[in-house]
Design a protein around this motif. Structure first.
Motif, short mmCIF file in Angstrom:
data_model
loop_
_atom_site.label_atom_id
_atom_site.label_comp_id
_atom_site.label_asym_id
_atom_site.label_seq_id
_atom_site.Cartn_x
_atom_site.Cartn_y
_atom_site.Cartn_z
N PHE A 35 0.88 -1.17 0.00
CA PHE A 35 0.00 0.00 0.00
C PHE A 35 0.91 1.22 0.00
CE2 PHE A 35 -2.86 3.24 1.42
CZ PHE A 35 -4.10 2.85 0.93
N GLU A 36 0.85 1.97 -1.10
CA GLU A 36 1.69 3.15 -1.25
C GLU A 36 0.85 4.30 -1.79
OE1 GLU A 36 6.03 1.84 -2.37
OE2 GLU A 36 4.59 0.96 -3.76
N VAL A 37 1.24 5.51 -1.42
CA VAL A 37 0.57 6.71 -1.92
C VAL A 37 1.66 7.61 -2.48
CG1 VAL A 37 -0.89 8.68 -1.35
CG2 VAL A 37 -1.20 6.52 -0.13
N SER A 38 1.49 8.00 -3.74
CA SER A 38 2.49 8.83 -4.41
C SER A 38 1.85 10.05 -5.03
CB SER A 38 3.19 8.03 -5.52
OG SER A 38 3.82 6.90 -5.00
N LEU A 39 2.65 11.10 -5.14
CA LEU A 39 2.26 12.32 -5.82
C LEU A 39 3.01 12.36 -7.14
CD1 LEU A 39 1.06 15.23 -5.94
CD2 LEU A 39 3.13 15.98 -4.76
N VAL A 40 2.27 12.51 -8.24
CA VAL A 40 2.89 12.65 -9.55
C VAL A 40 2.83 14.14 -9.89
CG1 VAL A 40 2.84 12.00 -11.98
CG2 VAL A 40 2.16 10.34 -10.24
N LYS A 41 4.01 14.74 -10.00
CA LYS A 41 4.10 16.16 -10.27
C LYS A 41 3.85 16.45 -11.75
CE LYS A 41 7.24 17.28 -6.52
NZ LYS A 41 8.49 17.96 -6.18
N GLU A 42 3.66 17.72 -12.07
CA GLU A 42 3.39 18.12 -13.45
C GLU A 42 4.51 17.73 -14.40
OE1 GLU A 42 2.41 22.25 -13.56
OE2 GLU A 42 0.48 21.95 -12.58
N ASP A 43 5.75 17.70 -13.91
CA ASP A 43 6.88 17.35 -14.78
C ASP A 43 7.02 15.83 -14.95
OD1 ASP A 43 7.91 16.50 -12.35
OD2 ASP A 43 9.62 17.87 -12.36
N GLY A 44 6.12 15.05 -14.34
CA GLY A 44 6.13 13.60 -14.47
C GLY A 44 6.90 12.88 -13.38
N SER A 45 7.60 13.62 -12.53
CA SER A 45 8.34 12.99 -11.44
C SER A 45 7.36 12.52 -10.36
CB SER A 45 9.37 13.95 -10.85
OG SER A 45 8.74 15.07 -10.27
N THR A 46 7.78 11.52 -9.62
CA THR A 46 6.93 10.93 -8.58
C THR A 46 7.58 11.11 -7.22
OG1 THR A 46 6.18 9.26 -10.15
CG2 THR A 46 5.80 8.79 -7.85
N VAL A 47 6.76 11.51 -6.24
CA VAL A 47 7.21 11.66 -4.87
C VAL A 47 6.35 10.74 -4.00
CG1 VAL A 47 7.44 13.26 -2.92
CG2 VAL A 47 7.86 14.06 -5.25
N GLU A 48 6.99 9.90 -3.22
CA GLU A 48 6.26 8.99 -2.35
C GLU A 48 5.78 9.75 -1.11
OE1 GLU A 48 7.95 5.55 0.17
OE2 GLU A 48 7.50 4.75 -1.82
N LEU A 49 4.48 9.71 -0.88
CA LEU A 49 3.90 10.35 0.29
C LEU A 49 3.82 9.39 1.47
CD1 LEU A 49 0.96 12.36 -1.33
CD2 LEU A 49 3.23 13.19 -0.70
N TRP A 50 3.61 8.12 1.16
CA TRP A 50 3.50 7.11 2.22
C TRP A 50 3.72 5.73 1.63
CZ3 TRP A 50 1.33 2.79 4.20
CH2 TRP A 50 1.43 2.61 5.57
N SER A 51 4.40 4.87 2.37
CA SER A 51 4.59 3.48 1.95
C SER A 51 4.43 2.55 3.13
CB SER A 51 5.98 3.29 1.34
OG SER A 51 6.18 1.93 1.01
N GLY A 52 3.68 1.48 2.91
CA GLY A 52 3.49 0.47 3.94
C GLY A 52 4.43 -0.70 3.77
N ILE A 53 5.27 -0.65 2.72
CA ILE A 53 6.22 -1.72 2.49
C ILE A 53 7.22 -1.73 3.64
CG2 ILE A 53 8.05 -2.56 0.97
CD1 ILE A 53 6.46 -1.38 -1.35
N GLY A 54 7.41 -2.87 4.21
CA GLY A 54 8.34 -3.01 5.33
C GLY A 54 7.69 -2.76 6.68
N LYS A 55 6.42 -2.39 6.68
CA LYS A 55 5.72 -2.17 7.95
C LYS A 55 4.89 -3.41 8.28
CE LYS A 55 5.39 2.80 8.05
NZ LYS A 55 6.06 3.42 6.99
#
Length: 78
Positions: A35-55
């Motif tokens: 379960f992950e939540v990411s923000l995709v910016k206008e330039d196409g780059s992705t920023v991870e807002l939250w990740s449940g991997i490893g939890k």
């Protein structure tokens, strides 16, 4: 089902906080048991807002509180 319920809760919180931003659930196939939540910016780059991997265990640690994701989004946009 638990992944879908949590995804709906997070997307509803994001839409409520920032109605002008589009929210997509699984625009591409998700990783199994993640379960992950990411923000995709206008330039196409992705920023991870939250990740449940490893939890977890317990499994509930793999899912964020919707308010946590909203705060992470606000800090990224500020």
């Amino acid at each position: 089902r638990v992944f879908g319920r949590n995804a709906e809760a997070v997307s509803a919180a994001l839409r409520g906080a920032m109605a002008h931003l589009p929210v997509d659930i699984n625009p591409r196939p998700p990783r199994r048991n993640s379960f992950e939540v990411s923000l995709v910016k206008e330039d196409g780059s992705t920023v991870e807002l939250w990740s449940g991997i490893g939890k977890g265990p317990p499994r509930k640690l793999k899912f964020p509180q919707p308010e946590t994701v909203v705060e992470a989004l606000k800090s990224m946009l500020a």
